[in-house]
Design an enzyme around this catalytic site. Structure first.
Site, PDB file in Angstrom:
ATOM      1  N   ASP A  80      23.469  46.722  12.233  1.00 62.10           N
ATOM      2  CA  ASP A  80      23.243  47.981  12.933  1.00 62.10           C
ATOM      3  C   ASP A  80      21.759  48.206  13.231  1.00 62.10           C
ATOM      4  O   ASP A  80      20.974  48.472  12.318  1.00 62.10           O
ATOM      5  CB  ASP A  80      23.791  49.118  12.068  1.00 62.10           C
ATOM      6  N   ASP A 119      21.385  50.393  20.386  1.00 64.29           N
ATOM      7  CA  ASP A 119      22.066  50.640  19.114  1.00 64.29           C
ATOM      8  C   ASP A 119      23.327  49.791  18.996  1.00 64.29           C
ATOM      9  O   ASP A 119      24.349  50.080  19.612  1.00 64.29           O
ATOM     10  CB  ASP A 119      22.411  52.131  19.038  1.00 64.29           C
TER      11      ASP A 119
END
Length: 507
Positions: A104, A291
């Site tokens: 992430d 992201d």
């Protein structure tokens, strides 16, 4: 005969394990490490759970998105990890304990469920770290808590050897989670999160795994890159390359933009176009974040409403919006024709106040006895701001006043529900427009096949837009969050050494 068969079976199983390991991790002669990513197939149960999560997280405020270290409790981007589609494997400890994680770029900590997680149901459905079974474990004990809108992950820090591919990071600090929020991680296909963001947003000021890879010289170059396979028919989910890039993953040259605010991989972007038509909202610039922890693409309500209208997405009918257009539409239009700044139009007609940079609700500025009245003022101000941008966009296209007012009234029917996806007609997907982003002076197109999620086939099929609305106020906003919808079509390079992000057409 039985002994021979058992020996053969043992050799066969060991061979299979070696082959599986080689398929998921590979060190190339160029000094890079490749981690094979697995891809979760979209299904109705996860989509329903995702929607329930979003509906019930009402305590969250957009201003919390950028809240950093705060004693023992820290805020990370409030993402719905149930929407994440790509994840991979790591191991922790000696002998190695295997875990599936999301890599992430929107957070910076590594956390894994602990064997001491007794009271959270989610922990019983995932692999748990057993400190007592690792000879390389080092006790830390510092408390840790990451708050989400509907709960918190809490636990404590520990240190152990973390293996990513065939890179071993010695004595890496990570969080053993002893509590996890219910539905968010109960149905998740992964065990934990491995954050690849900057240390500035790391909970407890912990040094991220990626920092240690670089500082200890475990990778060739301070660069990692994502290739996400968007072909639903392929078993291969994609690949993350630590230490460089794989030329087979992209076509042409990358367009690089500098990181403007360390924490997230944040950069500046220009205006957004719908079917080649500028929206005007980001004409003077917006910020964006790359992201990998979400599959969605999130942006300001004003523009998401325009996209919803263009693709026929269902939204909520805003009475405040219609009231603003009916009462003040012509006055607003005259102000815009007089070259007035759209940001000041709503303050001039008395719907909003102007603080020198942007409009704010009159209900916030004044003391009101009736809370409902204050909320109504705020809704009217937000609706007015959106309508001003819509009208300005149409004016640049030389539309008639009647057409501009009608367009603004139509958009009032397509305002998205905050942080939720909108349903669309699967039959219309092929005729939906191209949505284009301007980054680093280059245009990046997204086709409807890129931004529409489809579940099922035929009459049973369901389609939803991958665009969701979230309003980050100035000075940190307006902000776009570019998840897998964008990183799938465009190979993404995260250059830590030069503090920049690069995009190129994915192969």
């Amino acid at each position: 005969m039985g002994t021979r068969f058992q020996s053969f079976l043992l050799v066969f199983l060991l061979s299979c394990l070696i082959l599986i390991s080689a398929a998921s991790c590979e060190r190339k002669g160029d000094g890079t490490i490749r981690i094979g990513l697995k891809k979760r197939k979209l299904d109705r149960s996860n989509r329903l759970a995702s929607q329930l999560f979003l509906k019930n997280r009402g305590s969250w405020s957009p201003k919390d998105y950028f809240r950093l270290n705060d004693a023992n409790a820290d805020m990370v981007p409030l993402k719905n990890y149930l929407d994440a589609q790509y994840y991979g494997d790591i191991t922790i400890g000696t002998p190695p304990q295997k875990f599936t994680v999301i890599f992430d770029t929107g957070s910076s900590n590594l956390w894994i469920p602990s064997t001491k997680c007794y009271l959270s149901v989610a922990c019983y459905f995932h692999s748990k770290y057993k400190a007592s079974q690792s000879s390389s474990y080092r006790k830390n004990g510092k408390p840790a808590s990451i708050r989400y809108g509907t709960g918190a992950i809490s636990g404590y820090f520990s240190n152990d050897d973390v293996k990513v591919g065939d890179i071993v990071v010695k004595e890496q600090e990570f969080i053993e989670a002893t509590t996890e929020p219910g539905i968010t991680f109960l149905l998740a296909k992964f065990d934990g999160i491995l954050g690849l963001g900057f240390k500035e947003i790391s909970v407890g000021n912990s040094t991220p795994v990626w920092y240690n890879m670089v500082e200890k010289g475990l990778v060739k170059d301070p660069v990692f890159s994502f290739w996400l396979n968007r072909n639903p028919q392929d078993q291969e989910g994609g690949e993350i390359v630590f230490g460089g890039v794989d030329p087979k993953h992209f076509k042409g040259e990358h367009t690089y933009v500098p990181v403007t605010h360390k924490g997230y991989w944040q950069f500046d972007m220009g205006d957004l176009q719908i079917a080649g038509k500028p929206t005007g909202y980001c004409a003077k610039g917006c910020s964006a974040i790359a992201d990998s922890g979400t599959s969605l693409l999130t942006g300001p309500s004003t523009v998401i409403t325009m996209i919803n209208h263009a693709i026929g997405a269902q939204g909520i009918v805003s009475r405040e919006c219609k009231a603003v257009v009916d009462q003040y539409g012509k006055t607003m239009l005259n102000s815009l024709l007089a070259q007035e700044d759209p940001k000041k139009v709503c303050s001039q007609i008395g719907v909003c106040a102007y603080d020198g940079t942007h409009s704010v609700s009159m209900g916030i500025q004044s003391v009101v006895d009736d809370e409902t009245s204050g909320l109504l003022n705020q809704a009217m101000c937000s609706a007015c701001e959106m309508a001003a941008v819509w009208m300005e966009s149409e004016l640049t296209q030389n539309q008639t006043q009647e057409r501009i007012l009608a367009y603004a009234a139509e958009l009032c029917n397509h305002i998205p529900t905050k942080n939720q996806q909108s349903a669309v007609d699967c039959e219309r997907v092929s005729s939906m427009p191209i949505v284009s982003f301007s980054i680093g002076g280059r245009t990046f197109d997204l086709s409807p096949q890129d931004y529409i999620f489809k579940i099922g086939e035929g009459v049973e099929s369901q389609c939803t837009s991958g665009f969701t609305a979230m309003d980050i106020p100035p000075p940190r906003g307006p902000l776009w969050i570019l998840g897998d919808i964008f990183m799938g079509p465009y190979h993404t390079v995260f250059d830590y050494g030069k503090a920049r992000v690069g995009f190129a057409k994915a192969a």
